[in-house]
Every structure is written in C-alpha cells, then in structure tokens.
Design a protein around this motif. Structure first.
Motif, PDB file in Angstrom:
ATOM      1  N   UNK A  33      -8.633   2.969   4.292  1.00  0.00           N
ATOM      2  CA  UNK A  33      -9.240   1.721   3.810  1.00  0.00           C
ATOM      3  C   UNK A  33      -8.772   0.520   4.622  1.00  0.00           C
ATOM      4  N   UNK A  34      -7.487   0.449   4.929  1.00  0.00           N
ATOM      5  CA  UNK A  34      -6.969  -0.709   5.658  1.00  0.00           C
ATOM      6  C   UNK A  34      -7.343  -0.677   7.137  1.00  0.00           C
ATOM      7  N   UNK A  35      -7.501   0.513   7.730  1.00  0.00           N
ATOM      8  CA  UNK A  35      -7.928   0.552   9.124  1.00  0.00           C
ATOM      9  C   UNK A  35      -9.398   0.148   9.226  1.00  0.00           C
ATOM     10  N   UNK A  68       0.854  -1.195   0.000  1.00  0.00           N
ATOM     11  CA  UNK A  68       0.000   0.000   0.000  1.00  0.00           C
ATOM     12  C   UNK A  68       0.887   1.242   0.000  1.00  0.00           C
ATOM     13  N   UNK A  69       0.549   2.214  -0.849  1.00  0.00           N
ATOM     14  CA  UNK A  69       1.328   3.434  -0.983  1.00  0.00           C
ATOM     15  C   UNK A  69       0.661   4.646  -0.320  1.00  0.00           C
ATOM     16  N   UNK A  70      -0.484   4.446   0.344  1.00  0.00           N
ATOM     17  CA  UNK A  70      -1.217   5.542   0.986  1.00  0.00           C
ATOM     18  C   UNK A  70      -0.526   5.962   2.289  1.00  0.00           C
ATOM     19  N   UNK A  71      -0.899   7.154   2.759  1.00  0.00           N
ATOM     20  CA  UNK A  71      -0.354   7.655   4.028  1.00  0.00           C
ATOM     21  C   UNK A  71      -1.013   6.907   5.190  1.00  0.00           C
ATOM     22  N   UNK A  72      -0.202   6.485   6.141  1.00  0.00           N
ATOM     23  CA  UNK A  72      -0.710   5.798   7.330  1.00  0.00           C
ATOM     24  C   UNK A  72      -1.094   6.815   8.392  1.00  0.00           C
ATOM     25  N   UNK A  73      -2.375   7.169   8.454  1.00  0.00           N
ATOM     26  CA  UNK A  73      -2.838   8.207   9.372  1.00  0.00           C
ATOM     27  C   UNK A  73      -3.555   7.656  10.593  1.00  0.00           C
ATOM     28  N   UNK A  74      -3.874   6.367  10.595  1.00  0.00           N
ATOM     29  CA  UNK A  74      -4.697   5.803  11.661  1.00  0.00           C
ATOM     30  C   UNK A  74      -3.943   4.696  12.381  1.00  0.00           C
ATOM     31  N   UNK A  75      -4.021   4.730  13.691  1.00  0.00           N
ATOM     32  CA  UNK A  75      -3.292   3.781  14.518  1.00  0.00           C
ATOM     33  C   UNK A  75      -4.144   2.542  14.772  1.00  0.00           C
ATOM     34  N   UNK A  76      -3.540   1.372  14.655  1.00  0.00           N
ATOM     35  CA  UNK A  76      -4.222   0.102  14.919  1.00  0.00           C
ATOM     36  C   UNK A  76      -3.280  -0.782  15.731  1.00  0.00           C
ATOM     37  N   UNK A  77      -3.815  -1.470  16.748  1.00  0.00           N
ATOM     38  CA  UNK A  77      -2.933  -2.310  17.562  1.00  0.00           C
ATOM     39  C   UNK A  77      -2.450  -3.536  16.800  1.00  0.00           C
ATOM     40  N   UNK A  78      -1.207  -3.903  17.089  1.00  0.00           N
ATOM     41  CA  UNK A  78      -0.665  -5.123  16.515  1.00  0.00           C
ATOM     42  C   UNK A  78      -1.228  -6.298  17.300  1.00  0.00           C
ATOM     43  N   UNK A  79      -1.253  -6.161  18.642  1.00  0.00           N
ATOM     44  CA  UNK A  79      -1.807  -7.191  19.518  1.00  0.00           C
ATOM     45  C   UNK A  79      -2.282  -6.496  20.788  1.00  0.00           C
ATOM     46  N   UNK A  80      -3.330  -7.024  21.440  1.00  0.00           N
ATOM     47  CA  UNK A  80      -3.780  -6.408  22.683  1.00  0.00           C
ATOM     48  C   UNK A  80      -2.728  -6.564  23.772  1.00  0.00           C
TER      49      UNK A  80
END
Length: 180
Positions: A36-38, A7-19
């Motif tokens: 889209x990916x978040x 993916x070449x889009x800007x990563x603007x949203x944080x998502x946990x890798x694991x709890x």
C-alpha cells in the motif's frame, strides 16, 4: 518491516529515498515499503523534482558514446578484412590440430577408391585407417568379434551393442567398392 512510521506490514518493496545525484553509479539510497505504501509512493514520485533544467537535461542525455560519429566501413564490400593467418599465433596448435583431424578424416585412399560417409564411419567403428585392405579388414573384424562375443566373455552380454556395431560396420565395408 515497512519504513512508513506506524505501519506494521512487511516491507517487501524497495523505494528510493532520493535520486542519485552528481552522476553517481548505481541506485541511490532506498527504503523498504509495504504494498500500500509503495503504491502511494509511486503515485507521487517525480525523479526530477528539485532539479534545475540543466540537471534534468544532463539526466536525460543519451549514454556516452552515442554522440560519437560512427567509423566508416572498410572498402571491402562493407565488412572489415579478416586477420591474415600468418599474423595469427596458435601456440597450442588448437586450430591447426583440429583442421588436421578434419583433413585426415576426409582424406581419400591412396589407391583412389572412393569412400562414402558410411564407409568412413564403419572404418572408425572398426578402428581402421582409410587405406586398410581387405585382409586388414577381415583380421580386425575377427579380433573384435572374439573380444566382444558373449561366448568368449563367459556369457557376459554387456558388450552386445558394441558387437552389433562391429558386425554392421563389417557388412558395410565388405560390400563397399573400396574393399572389392
């Protein structure tokens, strides 16, 4: 950049890798994703995935302290007793000085003549004590008029508002029963 491979889009949203596991404080590790990916991540995310029933129960348990019994109210009408003033230390005399100022401001005249709130304000404007007599009032008024009048200051009108306040204060006190 988005953490999703390819993916070449800007990563603007944080998502946990694991709890976070083991009762650690704060968020666990995370990664940055595009919108889209978040959204894709959120639709399939399950915080409790891979946890045993006991781990899920511990994670959902109320915060520590809520399980404790509440203490009983004091027998003084449902409220705790306030501290005794004798037990209170005021080394800088912050409370006592403030109380003393308020008591002095509300103090009456020694001759028993009444002072209204407007009278007290007028005394403050003129810088007089509550027990000032008519002679002191006239003398102070005369001094302040000489000090603030433009004719005495070479035509300087910067003190005009102060002069007006002095005149109003004198007019208030001149008609007051305390100075009759």
């Amino acid at each position: 950049m988005c953490a999703k491979p390819g993916c070449e889009e800007a990563g603007e949203f944080r998502a946990p890798v694991a709890p976070p596991r083991g009762g650690g404080e704060g968020p666990g590790r995370y990664r940055w994703l595009c919108l889209d990916h978040v959204r894709e991540f959120n639709s399939g995310y399950n915080y409790f995935a891979g946890m045993s029933p006991d781990e899920i129960h511990d994670a959902q348990r109320p915060l520590a302290g809520w399980e404790r019994e509440t203490r009983a109210f004091a027998s003084t009408g449902g409220a705790d007793r306030p501290p005794r003033w004798a037990d209170f230390a005021d080394p800088l005399d912050a409370i006592g000085a403030r109380f003393g100022e308020r008591m002095r401001a509300q103090a009456g005249r020694k001759d028993g003549k009444p002072l209204s709130g407007r009278d007290r304000h007028a005394l403050d404007v003129l810088g007089l004590e509550a027990d000032a007599d008519r002679t002191a009032l006239r003398r102070r008024y005369s001094d302040l008029v000489r000090k603030y009048h433009p004719d005495r200051n070479g035509g300087d009108r910067t003190h005009e508002a102060r002069l007006r306040a002095v005149i109003e204060a004198y007019q208030q006190l001149k008609g007051s029963p305390a100075f009759a």
